[in-house]
Design a protein around this motif. Sequence first.
Motif, PDB file in Angstrom:
ATOM      1  N   LEU A   1      61.771  -3.230 -47.813  1.00  0.00           N
ATOM      2  CA  LEU A   1      60.397  -2.849 -48.086  1.00  0.00           C
ATOM      3  C   LEU A   1      60.140  -1.390 -47.757  1.00  0.00           C
ATOM      4  O   LEU A   1      59.294  -0.750 -48.389  1.00  0.00           O
ATOM      5  N   ASP A   2      60.838  -0.844 -46.750  1.00  0.00           N
ATOM      6  CA  ASP A   2      60.599   0.554 -46.419  1.00  0.00           C
ATOM      7  C   ASP A   2      61.220   1.508 -47.438  1.00  0.00           C
ATOM      8  O   ASP A   2      61.051   2.728 -47.343  1.00  0.00           O
ATOM      9  N   GLU A   3      61.936   0.954 -48.435  1.00  0.00           N
ATOM     10  CA  GLU A   3      62.469   1.774 -49.524  1.00  0.00           C
ATOM     11  C   GLU A   3      61.532   1.779 -50.727  1.00  0.00           C
ATOM     12  O   GLU A   3      61.746   2.528 -51.674  1.00  0.00           O
ATOM     13  N   LEU A   4      60.504   0.926 -50.700  1.00  0.00           N
ATOM     14  CA  LEU A   4      59.554   0.830 -51.807  1.00  0.00           C
ATOM     15  C   LEU A   4      58.418   1.829 -51.614  1.00  0.00           C
ATOM     16  O   LEU A   4      57.727   1.797 -50.595  1.00  0.00           O
ATOM     17  N   LEU A   5      58.214   2.718 -52.590  1.00  0.00           N
ATOM     18  CA  LEU A   5      57.092   3.646 -52.546  1.00  0.00           C
ATOM     19  C   LEU A   5      55.830   3.019 -53.124  1.00  0.00           C
ATOM     20  O   LEU A   5      54.757   3.076 -52.531  1.00  0.00           O
TER      21      LEU A   5
ATOM     22  N   SER B   1      50.468  -7.360 -49.292  1.00  0.00           N
ATOM     23  CA  SER B   1      49.345  -6.774 -48.546  1.00  0.00           C
ATOM     24  C   SER B   1      49.513  -6.887 -47.036  1.00  0.00           C
ATOM     25  O   SER B   1      49.259  -5.918 -46.312  1.00  0.00           O
ATOM     26  N   PRO B   2      49.960  -8.047 -46.508  1.00  0.00           N
ATOM     27  CA  PRO B   2      50.151  -8.127 -45.055  1.00  0.00           C
ATOM     28  C   PRO B   2      51.310  -7.268 -44.549  1.00  0.00           C
ATOM     29  O   PRO B   2      51.485  -7.136 -43.341  1.00  0.00           O
ATOM     30  N   ARG B   3      52.082  -6.694 -45.443  1.00  0.00           N
ATOM     31  CA  ARG B   3      53.242  -5.895 -45.047  1.00  0.00           C
ATOM     32  C   ARG B   3      53.033  -4.401 -45.269  1.00  0.00           C
ATOM     33  O   ARG B   3      53.982  -3.633 -45.364  1.00  0.00           O
ATOM     34  N   GLY B   4      51.768  -4.009 -45.367  1.00  0.00           N
ATOM     35  CA  GLY B   4      51.463  -2.585 -45.424  1.00  0.00           C
ATOM     36  C   GLY B   4      51.246  -2.008 -46.802  1.00  0.00           C
ATOM     37  O   GLY B   4      51.120  -0.791 -46.938  1.00  0.00           O
ATOM     38  N   PHE B   5      51.154  -2.837 -47.840  1.00  0.00           N
ATOM     39  CA  PHE B   5      50.910  -2.341 -49.186  1.00  0.00           C
ATOM     40  C   PHE B   5      49.422  -2.459 -49.515  1.00  0.00           C
ATOM     41  O   PHE B   5      48.775  -3.449 -49.162  1.00  0.00           O
TER      42      PHE B   5
ATOM     43  N   LEU C   1      49.975  -0.663 -56.620  1.00  0.00           N
ATOM     44  CA  LEU C   1      50.088  -0.987 -55.198  1.00  0.00           C
ATOM     45  C   LEU C   1      50.924   0.119 -54.560  1.00  0.00           C
ATOM     46  O   LEU C   1      51.929   0.539 -55.141  1.00  0.00           O
ATOM     47  N   VAL C   2      50.529   0.578 -53.369  1.00  0.00           N
ATOM     48  CA  VAL C   2      51.309   1.626 -52.712  1.00  0.00           C
ATOM     49  C   VAL C   2      51.685   1.187 -51.300  1.00  0.00           C
ATOM     50  O   VAL C   2      50.980   0.410 -50.658  1.00  0.00           O
ATOM     51  N   ASN C   3      52.813   1.693 -50.836  1.00  0.00           N
ATOM     52  CA  ASN C   3      53.262   1.466 -49.466  1.00  0.00           C
ATOM     53  C   ASN C   3      52.572   2.497 -48.578  1.00  0.00           C
ATOM     54  O   ASN C   3      52.891   3.692 -48.638  1.00  0.00           O
ATOM     55  N   ALA C   4      51.611   2.056 -47.773  1.00  0.00           N
ATOM     56  CA  ALA C   4      50.765   2.975 -47.012  1.00  0.00           C
ATOM     57  C   ALA C   4      51.563   3.887 -46.092  1.00  0.00           C
ATOM     58  O   ALA C   4      51.176   5.033 -45.862  1.00  0.00           O
TER      59      ALA C   4
END
Length: 305
Positions: free
Chosen positions: A212-216, A249-253, A261-264
């Motif tokens: 998930l930390d690789e998803l922008l 959404s619960p994972r910071g998006f 949708l963006v990775n905050a």
Amino acid sequence: MSEHQTSLKEIASREAPRDQARAIGDIRQWLGISGDVLGTSGRLKRTFLYSFSSTAVLVGVINILNVISVRRDAPEVGILAPVIWEGSSWVALLCLFWIPWLAWRIAPPFVRPRWKLLVHIPADLAFGFGHVLGFIGLRKLVYWSLGHHYLFGNFFTYFPYELAKDSLGYALFVTGFTLFDHLLRQQTLIDTPGQTLTFDIRDGGKLTRVRLDELLAIASAGNYVEFVLRDGRRLLMRSPLTALEGELSPRGFLRTHRSWLVNAKHVTALKPEGSGDYSIELGSLSVPLSRRFPDALARLKEPGA
């Protein structure tokens, strides 16, 4: 043009011959009952099964108590009639369980924009009408098979009472979906302490597991969504963006636009564009932030966001 930069139009055209064969699987994935081990449908399948099982047991217990009450208050009725009445109500309710489930998938309690919650009004009415017509039909069928005739009475006199009960049940079902979904999300986080969570991107028979930390960001593209990764890859999956919003959404998006949708954690800058809209920068990627999503703007302006 590289493989990962192939246009969405070309990919969609190339995939067209497989659309009919994959349609059922796509619908099942969106509904959350396809049984994928990871990703959206794995958790949703368990949410559905736990909710359905709990409902079957709880409503069954209530029906049994109603049979006992009828036997006590009207012993002349016998045992068979109340069993038929309550059993038909139980079967009809479970057969229509998909209606509140589908409405919850379209509009969970915290959905944005809020007007989507209006879908629960016709869904509630459809559930109520379906339940009443269903158990009346089942009772008539059982009575007919036993050589008798079942009379429900004046439909329009009794229906408001039945609808009120079904509306309460509908609200409890939606609450149950939300509660089980929340508990399963929390359990996922507990089961993976200190680990980077992953997400499965499925395109037909192909599966790509990414961190998930690789998803922008994730963009809606017709019947597909496009995942934009930090290394420049752009991967496709056939899915509605709303389904991924509920999962991520619960994972910071954050939902910043009807199509994004963006990775905050990867947001590097916010630029006002006028009329309340903004442009979000995630490194070299620029994504719109619509004024229709004020919660996302407030979240991104929080210290440490």
